[in-house]
Motif scaffolding. Structure first.
Motif, PDB file in Angstrom:
ATOM      1  N   ASP A  79     118.807  47.487  96.561  1.00 15.43           N
ATOM      2  CA  ASP A  79     119.633  47.999  95.470  1.00 15.43           C
ATOM      3  C   ASP A  79     120.830  47.073  95.313  1.00 15.43           C
ATOM      4  OD1 ASP A  79     122.085  48.954  96.933  1.00 15.43           O
ATOM      5  OD2 ASP A  79     120.664  50.317  97.883  1.00 15.43           O
ATOM      6  N   HIS A  80     121.546  47.249  94.215  1.00 16.45           N
ATOM      7  CA  HIS A  80     122.739  46.442  93.934  1.00 16.45           C
ATOM      8  C   HIS A  80     123.956  47.344  93.791  1.00 16.45           C
ATOM      9  CE1 HIS A  80     120.549  42.656  93.406  1.00 16.45           C
ATOM     10  NE2 HIS A  80     119.613  43.375  92.796  1.00 16.45           N
ATOM     11  N   GLY A  81     124.050  48.318  94.685  1.00 14.37           N
ATOM     12  CA  GLY A  81     125.201  49.211  94.680  1.00 14.37           C
ATOM     13  C   GLY A  81     126.362  48.636  95.473  1.00 14.37           C
ATOM     14  N   ARG A  82     127.164  49.512  96.046  1.00 16.86           N
ATOM     15  CA  ARG A  82     128.349  49.076  96.778  1.00 16.86           C
ATOM     16  C   ARG A  82     128.010  48.520  98.152  1.00 16.86           C
ATOM     17  NH1 ARG A  82     133.195  53.271  96.385  1.00 16.86           N
ATOM     18  NH2 ARG A  82     134.112  51.515  97.513  1.00 16.86           N
ATOM     19  N   GLY A  83     126.837  48.865  98.666  1.00 15.49           N
ATOM     20  CA  GLY A  83     126.435  48.338  99.964  1.00 15.49           C
ATOM     21  C   GLY A  83     127.152  49.012 101.121  1.00 15.49           C
ATOM     22  N   ILE A  84     126.906  48.470 102.319  1.00 16.96           N
ATOM     23  CA  ILE A  84     127.515  48.990 103.545  1.00 16.96           C
ATOM     24  C   ILE A  84     128.135  47.826 104.304  1.00 16.96           C
ATOM     25  CG2 ILE A  84     127.074  50.146 105.756  1.00 16.96           C
ATOM     26  CD1 ILE A  84     124.797  51.615 104.477  1.00 16.96           C
ATOM     27  N   PRO A  85     129.374  47.940 104.765  1.00 14.42           N
ATOM     28  CA  PRO A  85     129.968  46.849 105.558  1.00 14.42           C
ATOM     29  C   PRO A  85     129.102  46.532 106.772  1.00 14.42           C
ATOM     30  CG  PRO A  85     131.640  48.468 104.951  1.00 14.42           C
ATOM     31  CD  PRO A  85     130.323  49.054 104.556  1.00 14.42           C
ATOM     32  N   GLU A  86     129.104  45.259 107.162  1.00 15.28           N
ATOM     33  CA  GLU A  86     128.234  44.805 108.244  1.00 15.28           C
ATOM     34  C   GLU A  86     128.519  45.528 109.558  1.00 15.28           C
ATOM     35  OE1 GLU A  86     126.912  40.606 110.426  1.00 15.28           O
ATOM     36  OE2 GLU A  86     128.419  40.620 108.812  1.00 15.28           O
ATOM     37  N   ARG A 111     128.608  59.610 107.717  1.00 16.94           N
ATOM     38  CA  ARG A 111     128.723  59.308 106.295  1.00 16.94           C
ATOM     39  C   ARG A 111     129.907  58.405 106.066  1.00 16.94           C
ATOM     40  NH1 ARG A 111     128.204  65.384 103.927  1.00 16.94           N
ATOM     41  NH2 ARG A 111     129.850  65.624 105.460  1.00 16.94           N
ATOM     42  N   LEU A 112     129.712  57.438 105.175  1.00  9.87           N
ATOM     43  CA  LEU A 112     130.791  56.515 104.840  1.00  9.87           C
ATOM     44  C   LEU A 112     131.719  57.152 103.817  1.00  9.87           C
ATOM     45  CD1 LEU A 112     128.749  53.209 104.479  1.00  9.87           C
ATOM     46  CD2 LEU A 112     130.215  53.867 106.382  1.00  9.87           C
ATOM     47  N   GLU A 113     132.872  56.544 103.698  1.00  9.03           N
ATOM     48  CA  GLU A 113     133.818  56.984 102.668  1.00  9.03           C
ATOM     49  C   GLU A 113     133.400  56.393 101.329  1.00  9.03           C
ATOM     50  OE1 GLU A 113     136.105  59.164 103.146  1.00  9.03           O
ATOM     51  OE2 GLU A 113     135.699  59.308 105.290  1.00  9.03           O
ATOM     52  N   GLY A 114     134.106  56.803 100.290  1.00  8.33           N
ATOM     53  CA  GLY A 114     133.845  56.241  98.971  1.00  8.33           C
ATOM     54  C   GLY A 114     132.647  56.893  98.328  1.00  8.33           C
ATOM     55  N   SER A 115     131.701  56.051  97.861  1.00  5.87           N
ATOM     56  CA  SER A 115     130.544  56.575  97.133  1.00  5.87           C
ATOM     57  C   SER A 115     129.604  57.344  98.039  1.00  5.87           C
ATOM     58  CB  SER A 115     129.771  55.419  96.479  1.00  5.87           C
ATOM     59  OG  SER A 115     129.262  54.556  97.475  1.00  5.87           O
ATOM     60  N   ARG A 116     129.660  57.047  99.360  1.00  3.61           N
ATOM     61  CA  ARG A 116     128.730  57.717 100.276  1.00  3.61           C
ATOM     62  C   ARG A 116     129.439  58.882 100.981  1.00  3.61           C
ATOM     63  NH1 ARG A 116     124.271  54.183 101.085  1.00  3.61           N
ATOM     64  NH2 ARG A 116     124.637  52.201 100.079  1.00  3.61           N
ATOM     65  N   ASN A 117     129.868  59.849 100.194  1.00  4.40           N
ATOM     66  CA  ASN A 117     130.506  61.023 100.769  1.00  4.40           C
ATOM     67  C   ASN A 117     129.698  62.267 100.413  1.00  4.40           C
ATOM     68  OD1 ASN A 117     131.106  61.539  98.082  1.00  4.40           O
ATOM     69  ND2 ASN A 117     133.153  60.654  98.235  1.00  4.40           N
ATOM     70  N   ARG A 118     130.206  63.433 100.768  1.00  8.08           N
ATOM     71  CA  ARG A 118     129.430  64.651 100.583  1.00  8.08           C
ATOM     72  C   ARG A 118     129.262  65.017  99.116  1.00  8.08           C
ATOM     73  NH1 ARG A 118     133.297  69.671 102.449  1.00  8.08           N
ATOM     74  NH2 ARG A 118     134.802  69.562 100.731  1.00  8.08           N
ATOM     75  N   ASN A 119     130.136  64.524  98.242  1.00 13.08           N
ATOM     76  CA  ASN A 119     130.007  64.830  96.826  1.00 13.08           C
ATOM     77  C   ASN A 119     128.780  64.180  96.220  1.00 13.08           C
ATOM     78  OD1 ASN A 119     132.373  66.365  96.819  1.00 13.08           O
ATOM     79  ND2 ASN A 119     133.645  64.540  96.492  1.00 13.08           N
ATOM     80  N   SER A 120     128.253  63.137  96.870  1.00 13.19           N
ATOM     81  CA  SER A 120     127.064  62.474  96.344  1.00 13.19           C
ATOM     82  C   SER A 120     125.797  63.228  96.703  1.00 13.19           C
ATOM     83  CB  SER A 120     126.975  61.049  96.890  1.00 13.19           C
ATOM     84  OG  SER A 120     126.871  61.079  98.296  1.00 13.19           O
ATOM     85  N   GLY A 121     125.891  64.232  97.543  1.00 12.46           N
ATOM     86  CA  GLY A 121     124.738  65.061  97.836  1.00 12.46           C
ATOM     87  C   GLY A 121     124.099  64.818  99.178  1.00 12.46           C
ATOM     88  N   GLY A 122     124.498  63.826  99.924  1.00 16.95           N
ATOM     89  CA  GLY A 122     123.871  63.549 101.205  1.00 16.95           C
ATOM     90  C   GLY A 122     124.563  64.274 102.334  1.00 16.95           C
ATOM     91  N   PRO A 174     121.141  39.848  98.233  1.00 15.19           N
ATOM     92  CA  PRO A 174     121.743  38.694  97.545  1.00 15.19           C
ATOM     93  C   PRO A 174     122.326  39.109  96.198  1.00 15.19           C
ATOM     94  CG  PRO A 174     119.625  38.081  98.482  1.00 15.19           C
ATOM     95  CD  PRO A 174     119.763  39.568  98.668  1.00 15.19           C
ATOM     96  N   GLY A 175     123.595  38.814  95.994  1.00 14.53           N
ATOM     97  CA  GLY A 175     124.286  39.230  94.786  1.00 14.53           C
ATOM     98  C   GLY A 175     125.026  40.544  94.935  1.00 14.53           C
ATOM     99  N   GLY A 176     124.924  41.173  96.130  1.00 10.27           N
ATOM    100  CA  GLY A 176     125.628  42.417  96.373  1.00 10.27           C
ATOM    101  C   GLY A 176     124.689  43.607  96.417  1.00 10.27           C
ATOM    102  N   GLY A 177     124.972  44.511  97.311  1.00  4.33           N
ATOM    103  CA  GLY A 177     124.137  45.693  97.452  1.00  4.33           C
ATOM    104  C   GLY A 177     123.588  45.816  98.863  1.00  4.33           C
ATOM    105  N   LEU A 178     122.609  46.675  99.024  1.00  8.73           N
ATOM    106  CA  LEU A 178     122.038  46.950 100.332  1.00  8.73           C
ATOM    107  C   LEU A 178     120.519  46.819 100.271  1.00  8.73           C
ATOM    108  CD1 LEU A 178     122.706  47.965 103.254  1.00  8.73           C
ATOM    109  CD2 LEU A 178     122.120  50.262 102.431  1.00  8.73           C
TER     110      LEU A 178
END
Length: 336
Positions: free
Chosen positions: A268-275, A287-298, A323-327
């Motif tokens: 995918d070309h989303g925000r990705g995950i820091p290494e 769960r990560l902060e930002g887009s990967r929080n409980r409001n996203s449903g996970g 490549p180009g960003g994402g996970l």
């Protein structure tokens, strides 16, 4: 008597017999061929034909006999020593795939029987613990769902609409976490035999189902059938695909196949995950902060379930940057 039934006694007997046999062969050779040479004949008899020495004469023959005897004895001793270890290793591998695998036969030397008895006892205790946990899961599922359902009905009587909406959201999250946890624990205790599966057809089926729901998903590449656990693999791929769609809104699946390893890449070309956090996301409820929080449903179990399903069939899941960003989630399965 017990000492004679041990593996040590058997090995000692084999080596002792080999040493005695080697010395007996050397003694026999020296007895028949080890006499001192006769004196030289007179001058007038040297021109006549003299008897030739025996074909198996010389000290090298005795050495060869000893080496052959010791080599044969060492081979039998090594086989005798490694056979129970190999049987124990094969039984442990069967147990890792199926808790209901047949127990070891308690035969052989005393140490081998003791190891087989301890292994069978361990298998029985593990099976009992898994059955006890299954009963506890059934009790938790029943005892927690009932009061949560009653609580959800009583929330409808709260006159404050904003408070009612927030409490309903929290309650739905609790129910979602409960369902995900029970599903995760159920998959951990389930055993599934290996079967031949058309992995490419499975991936294409998941992609078509996602496209019917309006998701932006594509697939490319080819893969020959391989031996896997079908339900576990479907759960693994479904979690990887849903994870990409939830946090990026799209996914690209690529199949790579060779003689030893099959790779399924979900990009995918989303925000990705820091290494530094790519291993931590495989921990339960992380769960990560930002887009990967409980409001996203996970609830933080998707990648955990996916990796454990992959590892139960000898594979693994790795995460890397697209490549180009994402996970990019890489599912690797080994051909057997």
């Amino acid at each position: 008597m017990r000492r004679m039934d041990s593996l040590f006694a058997r090995l000692f007997g084999v080596f002792l017999l080999a040493i005695l046999l080697a010395h007996a062969l050397a003694f026999a050779w020296f007895h028949f061929y080890g006499h001192p040479p006769p004196p030289p004949p007179p001058e007038h008899l040297r021109a006549l034909d003299m008897p030739r020495p025996p074909p198996f004469a010389g000290p090298l023959v005795a050495l060869i006999f000893q080496i052959l005897a010791l080599s044969v004895a060492a081979w039998f001793a090594a086989r005798l020593l490694s056979r129970p270890i190999q049987r124990l290793s094969e039984a442990a591998e069967r147990l890792s795939e199926d808790l209901d695998s047949p127990p070891l036969t308690e035969t052989g030397p005393r140490e081998t029987r003791q190891a087989a008895h301890a292994f069978n006892l361990m298998q029985t205790r593990v099976r009992q613990q898994v059955q006890q946990r299954a009963r506890m899961l059934a009790a938790v599922s029943h005892d927690l769902r009932t009061p949560l359902a009653r609580l959800k009905l009583r929330l409808e009587q709260i006159p404050n609409a904003m408070l009612r909406a927030r409490m309903t959201q929290d309650l739905d999250e609790m129910i979602g976490m409960l369902d995900a946890t029970l599903r995760y624990l159920h998959q951990q205790r389930s055993s599934e035999p290996l079967q031949w599966l058309d992995l490419q057809a499975l991936v294409e089926s998941l992609v078509e189902d996602a496209q019917d729901r309006g998701a932006d998903v594509s697939v490319m590449g080819h893969c020959a059938p391989l031996q896997v656990q079908p339900l576990a693999l479907r759960s693994c791929l479904s979690n990887l695909l849903e994870n990409a769609l939830r946090y990026a809104g799209h996914a690209e699946i690529t199949l790579h196949d060779d003689a030893e390893v099959v790779e399924v890449r979900v990009c995918d070309h989303g925000r990705g995950i820091p290494e530094e956090q790519r291993e931590a996301v495989f921990e339960a409820f992380f769960r990560l902060e930002g887009s990967r929080n409980r409001n996203s449903g996970g609830v933080g179990l998707g990648l955990t379930i996916a990796r454990e399903a992959a590892r139960r069939q000898g594979g693994d899941i790795l995460l890397e940057e697209t490549p180009g960003g994402g996970l990019t989630a890489i599912l690797r399965l080994h051909r057997r």
